[in-house]
Motif scaffolding. Structure first.
Motif, PDB file in Angstrom:
ATOM      1  N   PRO A 129      11.517  43.210 163.535  1.00  0.00           N
ATOM      2  CA  PRO A 129      10.581  42.190 164.015  1.00  0.00           C
ATOM      3  C   PRO A 129       9.980  41.334 162.908  1.00  0.00           C
ATOM      4  CG  PRO A 129      10.212  44.240 165.169  1.00  0.00           C
ATOM      5  CD  PRO A 129      11.209  44.536 164.085  1.00  0.00           C
ATOM      6  N   ASP A 130       9.520  41.948 161.821  1.00  0.00           N
ATOM      7  CA  ASP A 130       8.873  41.163 160.775  1.00  0.00           C
ATOM      8  C   ASP A 130       9.831  40.136 160.183  1.00  0.00           C
ATOM      9  OD1 ASP A 130      10.064  43.663 159.775  1.00  0.00           O
ATOM     10  OD2 ASP A 130       9.407  43.000 157.792  1.00  0.00           O
ATOM     11  N   ARG A 131      11.046  40.528 159.930  1.00  0.00           N
ATOM     12  CA  ARG A 131      12.026  39.603 159.359  1.00  0.00           C
ATOM     13  C   ARG A 131      12.372  38.472 160.322  1.00  0.00           C
ATOM     14  NH1 ARG A 131      16.338  43.420 156.127  1.00  0.00           N
ATOM     15  NH2 ARG A 131      14.829  44.216 154.613  1.00  0.00           N
ATOM     16  N   LEU A 132      12.546  38.824 161.587  1.00  0.00           N
ATOM     17  CA  LEU A 132      12.888  37.807 162.576  1.00  0.00           C
ATOM     18  C   LEU A 132      11.754  36.809 162.777  1.00  0.00           C
ATOM     19  CD1 LEU A 132      14.671  40.034 165.232  1.00  0.00           C
ATOM     20  CD2 LEU A 132      15.743  38.433 163.646  1.00  0.00           C
ATOM     21  N   ILE A 133      10.525  37.303 162.798  1.00  0.00           N
ATOM     22  CA  ILE A 133       9.367  36.416 162.990  1.00  0.00           C
ATOM     23  C   ILE A 133       9.251  35.438 161.828  1.00  0.00           C
ATOM     24  CG2 ILE A 133       6.841  36.327 163.139  1.00  0.00           C
ATOM     25  CD1 ILE A 133       7.120  39.206 164.501  1.00  0.00           C
ATOM     26  N   VAL A 134       9.364  35.944 160.608  1.00  0.00           N
ATOM     27  CA  VAL A 134       9.271  35.083 159.422  1.00  0.00           C
ATOM     28  C   VAL A 134      10.424  34.083 159.407  1.00  0.00           C
ATOM     29  CG1 VAL A 134       9.377  35.042 156.897  1.00  0.00           C
ATOM     30  CG2 VAL A 134       7.926  36.714 158.067  1.00  0.00           C
ATOM     31  N   LYS A 135      11.617  34.540 159.730  1.00  0.00           N
ATOM     32  CA  LYS A 135      12.780  33.649 159.759  1.00  0.00           C
ATOM     33  C   LYS A 135      12.591  32.537 160.787  1.00  0.00           C
ATOM     34  CE  LYS A 135      17.766  33.652 160.376  1.00  0.00           C
ATOM     35  NZ  LYS A 135      18.956  34.444 160.708  1.00  0.00           N
ATOM     36  N   LEU A 136      12.125  32.888 161.970  1.00  0.00           N
ATOM     37  CA  LEU A 136      11.899  31.902 163.016  1.00  0.00           C
ATOM     38  C   LEU A 136      10.805  30.915 162.615  1.00  0.00           C
ATOM     39  CD1 LEU A 136      12.866  31.106 165.834  1.00  0.00           C
ATOM     40  CD2 LEU A 136      11.172  32.667 166.784  1.00  0.00           C
ATOM     41  N   ALA A 137       9.743  31.427 162.010  1.00  0.00           N
ATOM     42  CA  ALA A 137       8.659  30.552 161.552  1.00  0.00           C
ATOM     43  C   ALA A 137       9.166  29.605 160.476  1.00  0.00           C
ATOM     44  CB  ALA A 137       7.492  31.381 161.019  1.00  0.00           C
ATOM     45  N   ASP A 138      10.076  30.080 159.660  1.00  0.00           N
ATOM     46  CA  ASP A 138      10.631  29.270 158.576  1.00  0.00           C
ATOM     47  C   ASP A 138      11.590  28.207 159.111  1.00  0.00           C
ATOM     48  OD1 ASP A 138      10.949  28.630 155.812  1.00  0.00           O
ATOM     49  OD2 ASP A 138      12.852  29.707 155.805  1.00  0.00           O
ATOM     50  N   GLU A 139      12.388  28.563 160.100  1.00  0.00           N
ATOM     51  CA  GLU A 139      13.393  27.649 160.641  1.00  0.00           C
ATOM     52  C   GLU A 139      12.838  26.722 161.720  1.00  0.00           C
ATOM     53  OE1 GLU A 139      16.395  30.251 162.088  1.00  0.00           O
ATOM     54  OE2 GLU A 139      17.208  30.644 160.095  1.00  0.00           O
ATOM     55  N   GLY A 140      11.823  27.181 162.425  1.00  0.00           N
ATOM     56  CA  GLY A 140      11.293  26.412 163.533  1.00  0.00           C
ATOM     57  C   GLY A 140      10.309  25.363 163.084  1.00  0.00           C
ATOM     58  N   GLU A 141       9.816  24.669 164.038  1.00  0.00           N
ATOM     59  CA  GLU A 141       8.822  23.643 163.755  1.00  0.00           C
ATOM     60  C   GLU A 141       7.452  24.140 164.213  1.00  0.00           C
ATOM     61  OE1 GLU A 141      10.105  19.914 165.320  1.00  0.00           O
ATOM     62  OE2 GLU A 141      12.074  20.094 164.389  1.00  0.00           O
TER      63      GLU A 141
END
Length: 141
Positions: A91-103
């Motif tokens: 979860p932590d990695r996915l959340i950070v990745k999504l926050a980084d890639e998303g707007e």
């Protein structure tokens, strides 16, 4: 005020409180409810942070869909735009990745409020997200 907010949801009371906080505090924002389907031990997803569905994992996917459907319904009840996303892995990695890639302008995340030995042994998704998030992260306890 943030326009796009990422709110990780896992069905816990803490994530529900964070979701409610985001809706009440930022009523004009678009909220993305994100659920991470945690990979099992030995599952490649644990290490890779991959996203997507694995066909033989129906119970976890059904549970994930229930959590996301609850978020959609809450959005409809309050007139809030709620989008949903799902990923598979830590979860932590996915959340950070999504926050980084998303707007996204912000992450609003619930915390179980553990401290001391239990936090050290169990880790804290919220803490890891706060430390690594490319956007501001607000922790709701």
């Amino acid at each position: 005020m943030p326009d796009n907010i990422l709110v990780p949801v896992d069905g816990s009371e803490q994530s529900e409180e964070a979701f409610e906080y985001a809706i009440e505090t930022f009523p004009d924002a678009t909220i993305t409810a994100f659920h991470a389907v945690e990979a099992g031990q030995g599952d490649l997803g644990t290490f890779s942070g991959m996203t997507g569905d694995i066909p033989d994992d129906e119970p976890r996917l059904e549970h994930s869909e229930e959590i996301l459907e609850d978020a959609r319904q809450r959005g409809e009840e309050t007139g809030t735009v709620v989008e949903t996303k799902r990923g598979r892995g830590r979860p932590d990695r996915l959340i950070v990745k999504l926050a980084d890639e998303g707007e996204y302008d912000m992450v609003v995340i619930g915390s179980h409020g553990r401290d001391g030995v239990s936090r050290v042994l169990l880790g804290s998704v919220a803490e890891k997200v706060v430390r690594r998030s490319p956007v501001p992260a607000l922790v709701v306890r």
